[in-house]
Design a protein around this motif. Structure first.
Motif, PDB file in Angstrom:
ATOM      1  N   VAL A 144       1.008  -1.228   0.142  1.00 48.67           N
ATOM      2  CA  VAL A 144       0.023  -0.073  -0.016  1.00 48.67           C
ATOM      3  C   VAL A 144       0.737   1.222  -0.035  1.00 48.67           C
ATOM      4  N   HIS A 145       0.687   2.207  -1.079  1.00 46.92           N
ATOM      5  CA  HIS A 145       1.255   3.509  -0.992  1.00 46.92           C
ATOM      6  C   HIS A 145       0.236   4.690  -0.972  1.00 46.92           C
ATOM      7  N   GLY A 146       0.375   5.715  -0.066  1.00 52.50           N
ATOM      8  CA  GLY A 146      -0.376   7.023  -0.324  1.00 52.50           C
ATOM      9  C   GLY A 146      -1.556   6.971   0.829  1.00 52.50           C
ATOM     10  N   TRP A 147      -1.700   8.021   1.108  1.00 51.16           N
ATOM     11  CA  TRP A 147      -3.009   8.206   2.311  1.00 51.16           C
ATOM     12  C   TRP A 147      -4.223   7.693   1.919  1.00 51.16           C
ATOM     13  N   LEU A 148      -4.590   8.035   0.645  1.00 48.45           N
ATOM     14  CA  LEU A 148      -5.760   7.597  -0.008  1.00 48.45           C
ATOM     15  C   LEU A 148      -6.089   6.218   0.117  1.00 48.45           C
ATOM     16  N   LEU A 151      -6.952   2.736   3.995  1.00 47.88           N
ATOM     17  CA  LEU A 151      -7.918   2.316   4.635  1.00 47.88           C
ATOM     18  C   LEU A 151      -7.769   0.722   4.119  1.00 47.88           C
ATOM     19  N   LEU A 152      -7.093   0.498   3.294  1.00 46.21           N
ATOM     20  CA  LEU A 152      -6.944  -1.028   2.697  1.00 46.21           C
ATOM     21  C   LEU A 152      -6.534  -1.930   3.713  1.00 46.21           C
ATOM     22  N   PRO A 153      -5.528  -1.793   4.439  1.00 44.70           N
ATOM     23  CA  PRO A 153      -5.028  -2.852   5.413  1.00 44.70           C
ATOM     24  C   PRO A 153      -6.396  -2.971   6.473  1.00 44.70           C
ATOM     25  N   LEU A 154      -6.917  -2.119   7.107  1.00 45.14           N
ATOM     26  CA  LEU A 154      -7.959  -2.198   7.853  1.00 45.14           C
ATOM     27  C   LEU A 154      -9.195  -3.097   7.433  1.00 45.14           C
ATOM     28  N   TYR A 155      -9.592  -2.636   6.100  1.00 40.63           N
ATOM     29  CA  TYR A 155     -10.599  -3.322   5.544  1.00 40.63           C
ATOM     30  C   TYR A 155     -10.355  -4.920   5.212  1.00 40.63           C
ATOM     31  N   LEU A 156      -9.229  -4.982   5.003  1.00 42.15           N
ATOM     32  CA  LEU A 156      -8.845  -6.575   4.604  1.00 42.15           C
ATOM     33  C   LEU A 156      -8.912  -7.288   6.108  1.00 42.15           C
ATOM     34  N   LYS A 157      -8.408  -6.625   7.242  1.00 46.50           N
ATOM     35  CA  LYS A 157      -8.518  -7.462   8.298  1.00 46.50           C
ATOM     36  C   LYS A 157      -9.470  -7.421   9.073  1.00 46.50           C
ATOM     37  N   LYS A 158     -10.377  -6.600   8.525  1.00 51.43           N
ATOM     38  CA  LYS A 158     -11.799  -6.510   9.406  1.00 51.43           C
ATOM     39  C   LYS A 158     -12.819  -6.634   8.621  1.00 51.43           C
ATOM     40  N   PHE A 159     -13.254  -5.962   7.777  1.00 51.04           N
ATOM     41  CA  PHE A 159     -14.610  -6.142   6.857  1.00 51.04           C
ATOM     42  C   PHE A 159     -14.273  -7.216   5.917  1.00 51.04           C
ATOM     43  N   TYR A 160     -13.045  -7.652   5.442  1.00 50.58           N
ATOM     44  CA  TYR A 160     -12.878  -8.957   4.623  1.00 50.58           C
ATOM     45  C   TYR A 160     -12.214 -10.027   5.254  1.00 50.58           C
ATOM     46  N   ALA A 161     -12.320  -9.771   6.632  1.00 46.11           N
ATOM     47  CA  ALA A 161     -11.371 -10.843   7.141  1.00 46.11           C
ATOM     48  C   ALA A 161     -11.749 -12.427   6.858  1.00 46.11           C
ATOM     49  N   ASP A 168      -3.887 -15.929   3.114  1.00 42.04           N
ATOM     50  CA  ASP A 168      -2.439 -15.815   2.954  1.00 42.04           C
ATOM     51  C   ASP A 168      -1.639 -14.467   2.732  1.00 42.04           C
ATOM     52  N   SER A 169      -2.403 -13.650   2.333  1.00 42.28           N
ATOM     53  CA  SER A 169      -1.580 -12.487   1.957  1.00 42.28           C
ATOM     54  C   SER A 169      -1.103 -11.559   3.052  1.00 42.28           C
ATOM     55  N   LYS A 170       0.147 -11.251   2.869  1.00 39.81           N
ATOM     56  CA  LYS A 170       0.959 -10.217   3.789  1.00 39.81           C
ATOM     57  C   LYS A 170       0.661  -8.907   3.369  1.00 39.81           C
ATOM     58  N   ILE A 171       0.463  -7.956   4.133  1.00 37.61           N
ATOM     59  CA  ILE A 171       0.118  -6.417   3.955  1.00 37.61           C
ATOM     60  C   ILE A 171       1.568  -5.704   4.369  1.00 37.61           C
ATOM     61  N   VAL A 216      -3.440   3.873  11.778  1.00 37.74           N
ATOM     62  CA  VAL A 216      -4.487   2.728  11.688  1.00 37.74           C
ATOM     63  C   VAL A 216      -3.995   1.970  10.187  1.00 37.74           C
ATOM     64  N   ALA A 217      -3.332   2.318   9.591  1.00 34.11           N
ATOM     65  CA  ALA A 217      -2.659   1.469   8.347  1.00 34.11           C
ATOM     66  C   ALA A 217      -1.817   0.490   8.622  1.00 34.11           C
ATOM     67  N   VAL A 218      -0.894   1.022   9.616  1.00 32.41           N
ATOM     68  CA  VAL A 218       0.397   0.156   9.984  1.00 32.41           C
ATOM     69  C   VAL A 218      -0.075  -0.646  11.034  1.00 32.41           C
ATOM     70  N   ASP A 219      -0.998  -0.445  11.910  1.00 31.83           N
ATOM     71  CA  ASP A 219      -1.562  -1.219  12.844  1.00 31.83           C
ATOM     72  C   ASP A 219      -2.186  -2.447  12.158  1.00 31.83           C
ATOM     73  N   PHE A 220      -2.890  -2.359  11.123  1.00 33.32           N
ATOM     74  CA  PHE A 220      -3.400  -3.678  10.490  1.00 33.32           C
ATOM     75  C   PHE A 220      -2.381  -4.159   9.279  1.00 33.32           C
ATOM     76  N   SER A 221      -1.192  -3.662   9.304  1.00 35.97           N
ATOM     77  CA  SER A 221      -0.208  -4.475   8.366  1.00 35.97           C
ATOM     78  C   SER A 221       0.704  -5.371   9.036  1.00 35.97           C
ATOM     79  N   ASP A 222       1.334  -6.127   8.021  1.00 31.58           N
ATOM     80  CA  ASP A 222       2.155  -7.075   8.652  1.00 31.58           C
ATOM     81  C   ASP A 222       3.699  -6.660   8.580  1.00 31.58           C
ATOM     82  N   ALA A 223       3.892  -5.596   7.977  1.00 32.48           N
ATOM     83  CA  ALA A 223       5.065  -4.853   7.828  1.00 32.48           C
ATOM     84  C   ALA A 223       4.932  -3.771   7.274  1.00 32.48           C
ATOM     85  N   VAL A 224       6.324  -2.783   7.642  1.00 31.01           N
ATOM     86  CA  VAL A 224       6.105  -1.358   7.158  1.00 31.01           C
ATOM     87  C   VAL A 224       7.452  -0.840   6.523  1.00 31.01           C
TER      88      VAL A 224
END
Length: 269
Positions: A144-148, A151-161, A168-171, A216-224
């Protein structure tokens, strides 16, 4: 990287938008993976200031036609594609007349943030996931790149959990220097909560400024990845407190080996 599938999701990308730190790395990173034998997909918003004729964008009917619910409103999803000729890289564009027809990216002619940037970010995150589901393409890494796009990491880990395609995707989230002053709509946290995301997961978004979006993005990512030399201190401290792999800043001239090694040894381990 050979054979690995990497989904790049970015708010900006050259050659479709002017060159800056985000748009350039959003191009250079997939170019590098492509050159090393990886499989890539790139997604970005179809802003109204992208010249469709010059860049030969065209709608993909089989991927378009879905409605996404954003804050209890049905918003049509349109998917367009184009190719970056010299790299043979295909780019998918998330489009919607209400959110992306205007002739600039994030601010109006007076430099004020668009009032619906929060809804645009939610629409973009959902639009990417729904389109990748239609493509039935399961990525090893989602970068993921850029602030717009944040929200993708959050939605992948919550809404699309429960979505098996991304099981098996790593964010990975690239964090850049401060991109905007001020805040997005104060009601943003309620619009995300409308999608069933519990409020403690998005507590920082009570004050939806740049730093808190990226927290919030990094909280729901696997690496930064620290993608700028200058990261806001508050954000840097938050990242330091997390127990997850972090790649320190490397220059454009040295990034290829560093990013490739980080993917292989830290993200996919």
């Amino acid at each position: 990287m050979n054979g690995k599938k990497i989904l790049f999701v970015s708010s900006e990308l050259v050659p479709y938008l002017p060159e800056n730190e985000v748009s350039l790395m959003s191009y250079e990173t997939p170019r590098m993976v492509n050159s090393k034998g990886g499989q890539i997909r790139i997604f970005m918003p179809r802003y109204g200031n992208i010249n469709e004729r010059r860049h030969q964008l065209h709608e993909v009917i089989r991927l378009s036609g879905m409605n996404l619910v954003i804050n209890d409103m049905d918003m049509p999803l349109i998917i367009k594609v184009a190719s970056i000729p010299r790299e043979r890289i295909q780019v998918y564009f998330i489009d919607n007349d209400e959110y992306f027809k205007r002739k600039s990216t994030f601010t109006d002619e007076n430099g004020n943030l668009y009032a619906d940037n929060d809804q645009r970010a939610i629409f973009f995150a959902k639009g990417v996931v729904e389109t990748v589901k239609k493509l039935n393409w399961s990525p090893d890494i989602i970068h993921v790149h850029g602030w717009l796009a944040s929200l993708l990491p959050l939605y992948l880990k919550k809404f699309y959990a429960d979505e098996p395609l991304f099981g098996d995707s790593k964010i990975v989230t690239s964090v850049y220097g401060k991109a905007f002053d001020g805040e997005l709509d104060k009601d943003m946290v309620n619009k995300i909560a409308f999608d069933g995301v519990e409020e403690e997961s998005i507590a920082p978004l009570v004050n939806p400024n740049y730093n808190n979006l990226l927290k919030v993005a990094v909280d729901f990512s696997d690496a930064v990845i620290l993608a700028s030399e200058e990261i806001p201190e508050d954000l840097k401290n938050h990242i330091s407190s997390l127990e997850k792999p972090v790649l320190p800043y490397v220059s454009l001239q040295e990034f290829e080996e560093a990013y490739s090694n980080f993917y292989d040894t830290e993200v996919l381990k």
